[in-house]
Design a protein around this motif. Structure first.
Motif, PDB file in Angstrom:
ATOM      1  N   GLU A   1     -11.666  -2.044  -4.203  1.00 14.00           N
ATOM      2  CA  GLU A   1     -11.359  -0.953  -3.090  1.00 14.00           C
ATOM      3  C   GLU A   1     -10.023  -0.351  -3.270  1.00 14.00           C
ATOM      4  O   GLU A   1      -9.208  -1.169  -3.482  1.00 14.00           O
ATOM      5  CB  GLU A   1     -11.402  -1.644  -1.849  1.00 14.00           C
ATOM      6  CG  GLU A   1     -11.285  -0.818  -0.733  1.00 14.00           C
ATOM      7  CD  GLU A   1     -11.313  -1.727   0.627  1.00 14.00           C
ATOM      8  OE1 GLU A   1     -10.981  -0.907   1.623  1.00 14.00           O
ATOM      9  OE2 GLU A   1     -11.737  -2.752   0.800  1.00 14.00           O
ATOM     10  N   THR A   2      -9.847   1.103  -3.499  1.00 14.25           N
ATOM     11  CA  THR A   2      -8.801   1.679  -3.668  1.00 14.25           C
ATOM     12  C   THR A   2      -8.717   2.980  -2.937  1.00 14.25           C
ATOM     13  O   THR A   2      -9.854   3.465  -2.355  1.00 14.25           O
ATOM     14  CB  THR A   2      -8.810   2.089  -5.320  1.00 14.25           C
ATOM     15  OG1 THR A   2      -7.325   2.586  -5.634  1.00 14.25           O
ATOM     16  CG2 THR A   2     -10.021   3.016  -5.610  1.00 14.25           C
ATOM     17  N   CYS A   3      -7.435   3.339  -2.645  1.00 18.70           N
ATOM     18  CA  CYS A   3      -7.327   4.501  -1.844  1.00 18.70           C
ATOM     19  C   CYS A   3      -6.964   5.655  -2.892  1.00 18.70           C
ATOM     20  O   CYS A   3      -6.920   6.929  -2.507  1.00 18.70           O
ATOM     21  CB  CYS A   3      -6.035   4.358  -0.994  1.00 18.70           C
ATOM     22  SG  CYS A   3      -4.423   4.277  -1.911  1.00 18.70           S
TER      23      CYS A   3
ATOM     24  N   VAL B   1      -2.738   6.227  -6.769  1.00 16.40           N
ATOM     25  CA  VAL B   1      -1.961   5.452  -7.945  1.00 16.40           C
ATOM     26  C   VAL B   1      -2.146   6.299  -9.168  1.00 16.40           C
ATOM     27  O   VAL B   1      -2.884   7.302  -9.325  1.00 16.40           O
ATOM     28  CB  VAL B   1      -2.677   4.207  -8.166  1.00 16.40           C
ATOM     29  CG1 VAL B   1      -2.783   3.411  -6.805  1.00 16.40           C
ATOM     30  CG2 VAL B   1      -4.295   4.438  -8.342  1.00 16.40           C
TER      31      VAL B   1
ATOM     32  N   SER C   1      -9.318  -6.051  -2.552  1.00 14.06           N
ATOM     33  CA  SER C   1      -9.022  -5.152  -1.620  1.00 14.06           C
ATOM     34  C   SER C   1      -7.744  -5.220  -1.067  1.00 14.06           C
ATOM     35  O   SER C   1      -6.727  -5.562  -1.976  1.00 14.06           O
ATOM     36  CB  SER C   1     -10.080  -5.438  -0.417  1.00 14.06           C
ATOM     37  OG  SER C   1      -9.794  -4.685   0.629  1.00 14.06           O
TER      38      SER C   1
ATOM     39  N   TYR D   1     -14.008   3.797  -3.252  1.00 14.38           N
ATOM     40  CA  TYR D   1     -13.164   4.708  -3.286  1.00 14.38           C
ATOM     41  C   TYR D   1     -12.991   5.440  -1.930  1.00 14.38           C
ATOM     42  O   TYR D   1     -13.906   6.262  -1.277  1.00 14.38           O
ATOM     43  CB  TYR D   1     -13.529   5.924  -4.289  1.00 14.38           C
ATOM     44  CG  TYR D   1     -12.104   6.593  -4.886  1.00 14.38           C
ATOM     45  CD1 TYR D   1     -11.517   6.091  -6.095  1.00 14.38           C
ATOM     46  CD2 TYR D   1     -11.701   7.788  -4.248  1.00 14.38           C
ATOM     47  CE1 TYR D   1     -10.673   6.799  -6.698  1.00 14.38           C
ATOM     48  CE2 TYR D   1     -10.748   8.546  -4.667  1.00 14.38           C
ATOM     49  CZ  TYR D   1     -10.010   7.935  -5.720  1.00 14.38           C
ATOM     50  OH  TYR D   1      -9.085   8.655  -6.240  1.00 14.38           O
TER      51      TYR D   1
ATOM     52  N   CYS E   1       0.735  -1.216  -0.043  1.00 14.58           N
ATOM     53  CA  CYS E   1       0.132  -0.040  -0.137  1.00 14.58           C
ATOM     54  C   CYS E   1       0.911   1.217   0.033  1.00 14.58           C
ATOM     55  O   CYS E   1       1.768   1.271   0.833  1.00 14.58           O
ATOM     56  CB  CYS E   1      -1.041  -0.118   1.190  1.00 14.58           C
ATOM     57  SG  CYS E   1      -2.223   1.429   1.010  1.00 14.58           S
TER      58      CYS E   1
ATOM     59  N   GLU F   1      -3.136  -2.072  -1.283  1.00 11.63           N
ATOM     60  CA  GLU F   1      -3.716  -1.484  -2.518  1.00 11.63           C
ATOM     61  C   GLU F   1      -3.946  -2.239  -3.670  1.00 11.63           C
ATOM     62  O   GLU F   1      -2.679  -2.431  -4.073  1.00 11.63           O
ATOM     63  CB  GLU F   1      -3.203  -0.050  -2.586  1.00 11.63           C
ATOM     64  CG  GLU F   1      -3.395   0.448  -3.776  1.00 11.63           C
ATOM     65  CD  GLU F   1      -4.855   0.966  -4.074  1.00 11.63           C
ATOM     66  OE1 GLU F   1      -5.490   0.240  -5.292  1.00 11.63           O
ATOM     67  OE2 GLU F   1      -5.720   1.526  -3.369  1.00 11.63           O
TER      68      GLU F   1
END
Length: 301
Positions: free
Chosen positions: A160-162, A165, A130, A182, A30, A133
């Motif tokens: 599922e992403t932060c 990127v 998930s 998100y 991540c 990341e």
């Protein structure tokens, strides 16, 4: 290992992270280091050795199993000598030693995922990526999504992403994602940097680009007491969600301390030790602020 991905868990029969019954695949690695993270085993883009002392049988089998002499006694590890080969975990009869993260091919992951496919048939469920990341391993994530989507009769996919990127990586796999989950952590760039180790500028821009391209998206906000649940940040978050075309739902994820034992087992300090769990009164207040601004709100997600 370009043709393999580093996975630390595959969890079937999940009622979270997307509609219906789902299987969630957890990726290692991540780019953020959120102070409240409940999955510290997901941080590093390499395996981690987890020690569960309460399971130890004190049999000593792990010590001679290590080819590098990194274990002087059960649970007593020299990190400098350990190359994370997993031989000690394989020998441990009580499963006190666990190697978190294994290299798997797309085919191997799909075989695990499809074991439980019949259980969620007709539920509207499917596959969620998930982490960690998932887009820290972009080629692997893209191939896994494409094969699942097109070989498994188009079942539902969620990512599922932060958002921290490259836009190019998001764009390349977006067509095979039915729903983006998100995460937003804080609207202020300086605070976001302090809390996670990165600014939020790229994150906010990627959210805008996904929404403008017409991709289905749910914004998710972890609620951490005294960190990001102040009125100013909640209002700023609501206004940002309103600015995203076609996006009207936000999931509020109240902070809990369930991840604290994982830090201890990994031999790390817990960054938010002493912080209280997020209580129902604060949750209700945050929900009301969002609903007053005409957002669809779900607690948990």
């Amino acid at each position: 290992m370009a043709n393999k991905g580093l996975i630390f868990d595959i969890r079937p029969n999940s009622l979270h992270d997307g509609p219906g019954l789902r299987t969630t695949v957890f990726f290692k690695g991540c780019p953020l280091r959120c102070l409240w993270c409940c999955n510290p085993e997901s941080h590093a883009a390499r395996p981690d050795l987890l020690w569960l002392g309460e399971r130890c049988l004190a049999c000593g089998e792990c010590v001679p199993a290590c080819p590098h002499g990194a274990l002087s006694a059960p649970g007593r590890l020299d990190p400098g000598a350990c190359d994370l080969c997993g031989d000690c975990a394989d020998r441990c009869p009580g499963e006190a030693l666990n190697l978190m993260g294994r290299w798997m091919s797309v085919e191997e992951v799909l075989q695990e995922v499809m074991k439980d496919a019949l259980h969620f048939e007709g539920s509207g469920g499917g596959l969620t990526l998930s982490g960690g990341e998932p887009l820290a391993q972009p080629e692997f994530a893209a191939e896994l999504l494409a094969r699942y989507k097109h070989e498994e009769k188009g079942r539902h996919t969620a990512l599922e992403t932060c958002g921290a990127v490259s836009w190019w990586h998001l764009r390349e796999l977006a067509a095979d994602v039915d729903l983006f989950l998100y995460d937003l952590k804080h609207m202020d760039p300086a605070e976001h940097l302090r809390l996670t180790g990165q600014s939020n500028e790229q994150i906010l821009e990627n959210a805008r680009l996904l929404a403008e391209a017409g991709h289905a998206m749910v914004i998710r906000l972890p609620l951490v007491p005294g960190v990001n649940d102040d009125t100013a940040n909640l209002i700023a978050t609501a206004e940002f969600v309103h600015s995203l075309p076609g996006v009207n739902r936000i999931d509020l994820l109240p902070y809990h301390r369930l991840g604290e034992p994982k830090y201890q087992r990994l031999g790390r300090g817990y960054p938010t030790a002493g912080s209280p769990a997020f209580g129902p009164d604060r949750t209700a207040r945050a929900r009301a602020l969002m609903e007053e601004r005409w957002l669809e709100v779900q607690v948990g997600g």
